[in-house]
Motif scaffolding. Structure first.
Motif, mmCIF file in Angstrom:
data_model
loop_
_atom_site.group_PDB
_atom_site.id
_atom_site.type_symbol
_atom_site.label_atom_id
_atom_site.label_comp_id
_atom_site.label_asym_id
_atom_site.label_seq_id
_atom_site.Cartn_x
_atom_site.Cartn_y
_atom_site.Cartn_z
ATOM 1 N N ALA A 117 0.817 -1.223 0.000
ATOM 2 C CA ALA A 117 0.000 0.000 0.000
ATOM 3 C C ALA A 117 0.851 1.273 0.000
ATOM 4 N N ASN A 118 2.046 1.226 0.631
ATOM 5 C CA ASN A 118 2.857 2.457 0.669
ATOM 6 C C ASN A 118 3.219 2.915 -0.751
ATOM 7 N N GLU A 119 3.338 1.944 -1.683
ATOM 8 C CA GLU A 119 3.687 2.317 -3.065
ATOM 9 C C GLU A 119 2.501 3.019 -3.744
ATOM 10 N N LEU A 120 1.285 2.590 -3.390
ATOM 11 C CA LEU A 120 0.094 3.260 -3.926
ATOM 12 C C LEU A 120 0.027 4.702 -3.413
ATOM 13 N N ILE A 121 0.302 4.862 -2.119
ATOM 14 C CA ILE A 121 0.230 6.210 -1.531
ATOM 15 C C ILE A 121 1.284 7.120 -2.166
ATOM 16 N N GLU A 122 2.512 6.586 -2.309
ATOM 17 C CA GLU A 122 3.572 7.387 -2.961
ATOM 18 C C GLU A 122 3.122 7.815 -4.361
ATOM 19 N N PHE A 123 2.525 6.861 -5.078
ATOM 20 C CA PHE A 123 2.097 7.150 -6.450
ATOM 21 C C PHE A 123 1.015 8.244 -6.465
ATOM 22 N N HIS A 133 -7.363 13.322 0.647
ATOM 23 C CA HIS A 133 -7.074 12.889 2.018
ATOM 24 C C HIS A 133 -6.989 11.364 1.965
ATOM 25 N N LEU A 134 -5.845 10.821 2.392
ATOM 26 C CA LEU A 134 -5.622 9.373 2.246
ATOM 27 C C LEU A 134 -5.638 8.677 3.603
ATOM 28 N N THR A 135 -6.473 7.656 3.676
ATOM 29 C CA THR A 135 -6.581 6.855 4.904
ATOM 30 C C THR A 135 -6.017 5.471 4.614
ATOM 31 N N VAL A 136 -5.293 4.908 5.578
ATOM 32 C CA VAL A 136 -4.728 3.567 5.378
ATOM 33 C C VAL A 136 -5.287 2.602 6.419
ATOM 34 N N ASN A 158 5.715 3.232 7.383
ATOM 35 C CA ASN A 158 6.107 3.561 5.996
ATOM 36 C C ASN A 158 4.949 4.160 5.220
ATOM 37 N N LYS A 159 3.738 3.632 5.456
ATOM 38 C CA LYS A 159 2.567 4.156 4.739
ATOM 39 C C LYS A 159 2.309 5.601 5.166
ATOM 40 N N VAL A 160 2.512 5.853 6.452
ATOM 41 C CA VAL A 160 2.260 7.219 6.936
ATOM 42 C C VAL A 160 3.322 8.162 6.367
ATOM 43 N N ARG A 161 4.582 7.705 6.377
ATOM 44 C CA ARG A 161 5.651 8.570 5.838
ATOM 45 C C ARG A 161 5.459 8.790 4.341
ATOM 46 N N ALA A 162 4.794 7.848 3.677
ATOM 47 C CA ALA A 162 4.542 8.012 2.237
ATOM 48 C C ALA A 162 3.456 9.056 1.980
ATOM 49 N N GLY A 163 2.715 9.430 3.050
ATOM 50 C CA GLY A 163 1.745 10.513 2.846
ATOM 51 C C GLY A 163 0.326 10.244 3.332
ATOM 52 N N PHE A 181 -1.102 -0.561 19.953
ATOM 53 C CA PHE A 181 -0.741 -0.162 18.587
ATOM 54 C C PHE A 181 -0.372 1.328 18.556
ATOM 55 N N LEU A 182 -1.220 2.151 19.204
ATOM 56 C CA LEU A 182 -0.931 3.599 19.215
ATOM 57 C C LEU A 182 0.409 3.885 19.893
ATOM 58 N N ASP A 183 0.651 3.219 21.031
ATOM 59 C CA ASP A 183 1.944 3.429 21.721
ATOM 60 C C ASP A 183 3.091 3.069 20.790
ATOM 61 N N SER A 184 2.927 1.967 20.051
ATOM 62 C CA SER A 184 4.017 1.488 19.192
ATOM 63 C C SER A 184 4.321 2.485 18.075
ATOM 64 N N ILE A 185 3.278 3.074 17.486
ATOM 65 C CA ILE A 185 3.574 4.017 16.391
ATOM 66 C C ILE A 185 4.093 5.348 16.958
ATOM 67 N N HIS A 186 3.584 5.732 18.129
ATOM 68 C CA HIS A 186 4.094 6.981 18.736
ATOM 69 C C HIS A 186 5.588 6.850 19.008
ATOM 70 N N LYS A 187 6.012 5.643 19.414
ATOM 71 C CA LYS A 187 7.455 5.433 19.673
ATOM 72 C C LYS A 187 8.285 5.625 18.409
ATOM 73 N N GLN A 188 7.650 5.453 17.253
ATOM 74 C CA GLN A 188 8.365 5.661 15.980
ATOM 75 C C GLN A 188 8.215 7.110 15.493
ATOM 76 N N GLY A 189 7.625 7.951 16.345
ATOM 77 C CA GLY A 189 7.450 9.353 15.969
ATOM 78 C C GLY A 189 6.272 9.576 15.029
ATOM 79 N N ILE A 190 5.365 8.610 14.970
ATOM 80 C CA ILE A 190 4.206 8.719 14.066
ATOM 81 C C ILE A 190 2.965 9.058 14.885
#
Ligand code: FAD
Length: 285
Positions: A117-123, A133-136, A158-163, A181-190
């Motif tokens: 999916a990250n490749e679709l978002i980049e595209f 507005h893109l939701t994953v 990666n999907k979030v960083r792709a946009g 899940f939220l804690d885990s992504i927050h730890k990655q700065g997302i």
């Protein structure tokens, strides 16, 4: 300061006949009392139902009261095909898309020009900038094909960083999984809105099959209790509403930005759960 009102949204799957389309329009009318932020419509990676998805999206846009949000899968697709679909969305005035990899139908082996999916978002970002507005998709209990929980978190980030702007989760009945899940992504700065996907329980046997297929866990205490009701559909319904309402209460109390209902093309359970949560302005509290 008052807590912000949670955003409600609902998902539908496309129907195939004019009668079913009219029935689905009535379901949407009933749900409109919740002032949904959007109605999303699923899209089959296989192809056979894709025109029905477009027809449903078009009709929601024509109704005009709630924004239509098409799902778009990229597996098996070419860049040209995705480009043409984006053009179609633009012509309909679509602003919001749920962007997904999807699953290839059994027997089909050509993954097409997008692997994940990250490749679709980049595209989409490359082709259309910030127009949509893109939701994953997010998986609090991990995507069934993920190599490991950490690999799944990395793929999500990666999907979030792709946009990506927001996420909707697979359904789950264990609120701890969502908060972990939220804690885990927050730890990655997302940090982005992650709407919990809520599956009202209409039939426990159907839900069991569905949960097995998409890797969602049905807790043993719930499963055993549903099984104990046998054919007593009133008891099943009452327990189902209690369980899902309690789940939503915990999610909202813990800060979930809203609730995305997997309506299964029905209105009543969603309306009743929202009534119990005090989120259905047309109903007695
Ligand atoms: P991805 O984010 O690409 O992830 C798929 C898998 O690949 C995950 O296991 C991930 O960990 C892994 N992965 C990602 N990147 C990499 C990498 N670089 N290297 C190795 N592994 C990687 N399906 C439909 O067909 N139509 C729909 O309308 C639809 N709507 C959905 C709506 C929601 C809210 C959700 C949660 C799911 C929906 N699905 C739908 C199901 C979804 O298409 C499947 O779960 C699909 O298997 C994964 O799609 P994805 O976008 O999450 O894929």
């Amino acid at each position: 300061m008052n807590a912000p009102t949670p955003e409600i949204s609902a998902e539908f799957f496309p129907v195939q006949t004019p009668q079913a389309a009219d029935e689905l329009a009535r379901v949407r009318q009933e749900l409109a009392v919740l002032h949904p932020a959007f109605y999303s419509v699923t899209y089959g990676a296989g192809g056979s139902t894709q025109e029905h998805s477009f027809a449903t999206i078009e009709r929601i846009q024509q109704e005009g009261s709630v924004a239509a949000c098409p799902h778009l899968t990229c597996v098996g697709a070419t860049r040209d095909k995705i480009r043409a679909i984006l053009e179609r969305f633009r012509a309909l005035g679509i602003r919001r898309i749920v962007t997904l990899r999807g699953d290839l139908p059994s027997g089909v082996i050509d993954p097409g020009e997008f692997r994940y999916a990250n490749e679709l978002i980049e595209f989409i970002r490359r082709e259309t900038g910030d127009e949509f507005h893109l939701t994953v998709a997010a998986y609090p209990e991990w995507h069934p094909q993920a190599r490991s929980p950490q690999a799944d978190i990395d793929a999500f980030c990666n999907k979030v960083r792709a946009g990506a702007n927001a996420a909707i989760t697979q359904f789950f009945y264990n609120p701890d999984a969502y908060f972990h899940f939220l804690d885990s992504i927050h730890k990655q700065g997302i940090d982005l809105p992650v709407l919990p996907g809520i599956m009202p329980i209409l039939s426990f046997s159907k839900l069991s099959r569905f949960a097995d297929a998409c890797g969602a866990e049905l807790p043993r205490w719930m499963r055993r209790k549903f099984e104990s009701f046998g054919d007593d559909s009133a008891a099943v319904r009452a327990f189902a509403l209690d369980v899902v309402t309690a789940l939503c209460e915990k999610l909202l109390a813990g800060g979930a930005p809203g609730l995305h209902f997997y309506s299964m093309n029905h209105a009543q359970s969603t309306l009743e759960i929202c009534r119990r949560l005090g989120l259905n302005p047309s109903a007695d509290k």
